[in-house]
Scaffold this active site. Structure first.
Site, PDB file in Angstrom:
ATOM      1  N   LYS A   1       1.409  -1.427   0.350  1.00  0.00           N
ATOM      2  CA  LYS A   1      -0.589  -0.202   0.144  1.00  0.00           C
ATOM      3  C   LYS A   1       1.231   1.379   0.054  1.00  0.00           C
ATOM      4  O   LYS A   1       2.198   1.073   1.267  1.00  0.00           O
ATOM      5  CB  LYS A   1      -1.242  -0.113   0.946  1.00  0.00           C
ATOM      6  CG  LYS A   1      -1.957  -0.773   1.552  1.00  0.00           C
ATOM      7  CD  LYS A   1      -3.136  -0.826  -0.195  1.00  0.00           C
ATOM      8  CE  LYS A   1      -3.612  -1.710   0.002  1.00  0.00           C
ATOM      9  NZ  LYS A   1      -5.045  -1.542  -0.750  1.00  0.00           N
TER      10      LYS A   1
ATOM     11  N   LYS B   1     -12.397  -7.706  -7.647  1.00  0.00           N
ATOM     12  CA  LYS B   1     -13.632  -8.133  -6.459  1.00  0.00           C
ATOM     13  C   LYS B   1     -15.213  -8.806  -6.242  1.00  0.00           C
ATOM     14  O   LYS B   1     -16.255  -8.643  -6.957  1.00  0.00           O
ATOM     15  CB  LYS B   1     -13.170  -7.604  -5.237  1.00  0.00           C
ATOM     16  CG  LYS B   1     -11.951  -6.968  -5.121  1.00  0.00           C
ATOM     17  CD  LYS B   1     -11.743  -6.088  -4.308  1.00  0.00           C
ATOM     18  CE  LYS B   1     -10.305  -5.327  -4.376  1.00  0.00           C
ATOM     19  NZ  LYS B   1     -10.105  -4.190  -3.705  1.00  0.00           N
TER      20      LYS B   1
END
Length: 332
Positions: free
Chosen positions: A110, A217
């Site tokens: 991240k 997703k």
């Protein structure tokens, strides 16, 4: 084939709301809440993030119903290789995070965290490269946190670490397309996540030539079948990822990854390792870098031990009711 929508009473009958602590703060939270349901096909999960409105959250309920009430597509593989996920931690914390992902050869890092600087991202990615060695694969995820010029500067600064791809560096499809041209000489692909799962037209980013890879997703896209259709129509390679699910929800992501005809990239389905507690004593976690494709059944003692407080349970049940009404009205 679409699942018939069960009645709200049927859903509420088995609903259990849990609050699971995380090892490290992630996406601005220290505790992950989720509503679990026991359907005819097995346990399933409804866990849109709390800031999502009912219209967006209704797609997650459609996915939960599909996974719990309908047979899933046939699997093309028995195991799915997964990546480690490194939150926006200090460089010194990286070895401890990587150690939780047994045998993973790929790490998603991240970056572009609010309140941090590019120097923090460089230090974190450098630490990940040190842990994985030269053969490891590193992908970075900005969650649309950069504007075009910031993304250009950051990708050039991080290119020395041999990036596999950069995920959602900017928010708009136009910015992604421009950045893709700017960094073409670096040979670093762009992957689209929010531009797929949060878009009215999830195929727009592919049609615009703004991405090389799709991150899909199952839950926010409305279920395994709809995600498979999007990948097939986009004509781009796909990476299946999770949304910080419990092991119950990760089973849905594994079903999607297992059903894809081609799967060239390690998937972001190892995120149970970010949870300090899960709902099953045998959670879906990486062993030698891969997870066996299966459903997860929660254990009653863990459902009890990590039951959400009464006010949060009531909040989730009210949300379930609103999203059920929205889903029924939409005809999805």
């Amino acid at each position: 084939m679409r699942a018939l929508i069960p009645s709200l009473e049927e859903l509420r009958e088995t609903a259990r709301v849990v609050a699971l602590p995380l090892h490290t703060r992630f996406r601005g939270i220290d505790v992950r809440e989720a509503l679990l349901l026991d359907g005819p096909e097995g346990w399933t999960e409804f866990s849109p993030f709390v800031e999502y409105d009912d219209a967006e959250a209704a797609a997650w309920l459609a996915a939960a119903i599909d996974f719990g009430w309908m047979p899933q597509p046939a699997a093309a593989r028995t195991h799915v290789r997964v990546n480690a996920t490194v939150p926006a931690v200090s460089a010194a914390s990286v070895p401890g995070v990587i150690a939780r992902f047994h045998g993973c050869r790929t790490a998603k890092v991240k970056v572009a965290q609010s309140g941090q600087e590019l120097a923090d991202d460089v230090a974190r990615v450098r630490a990940v490269r040190r842990e994985l060695g030269p053969a490891g694969r590193i992908r970075i995820d900005a969650n649309a946190g950069w504007n075009l010029d910031e993304a250009d500067r950051a990708v050039h600064a991080l290119a020395e670490f041999d990036l596999e791809y950069v995920e959602q560096p900017c928010a708009s499809v136009a910015e992604l397309a421009e950045l893709r041209e700017r960094i073409a000489h670096l040979g670093i692909p762009i992957a689209a996540d929010e531009s797929v799962r949060k878009a009215e037209d999830p195929l727009h980013v592919a049609r615009s030539g703004a991405a090389d890879i799709l991150v899909v997703k199952a839950a926010p896209l409305g279920g395994v079948r709809r995600a498979l259709d999007i990948v097939a129509r986009a004509g781009l390679p796909a990476v299946v990822s999770s949304a910080l699910d419990t092991s119950v929800g990760l089973g849905m992501g594994l079903a999607l990854a297992a059903a894809l005809p081609e799967l060239d990239y390690d998937c972001g389905l190892g995120t149970s390792s970010l949870l300090a507690q899960d709902v099953a004593h045998d959670p879906l976690r990486a062993v030698d870098g891969a997870i066996a494709v299966r459903r997860s059944t929660p254990d009653t003692d863990l459902l009890d031990a990590f039951a959400a407080p009464a006010d949060r349970t009531a909040w989730w049940l009210e949300r379930l009711g609103r999203c059920h009404a929205a889903l029924a009205a939409s005809g999805r």
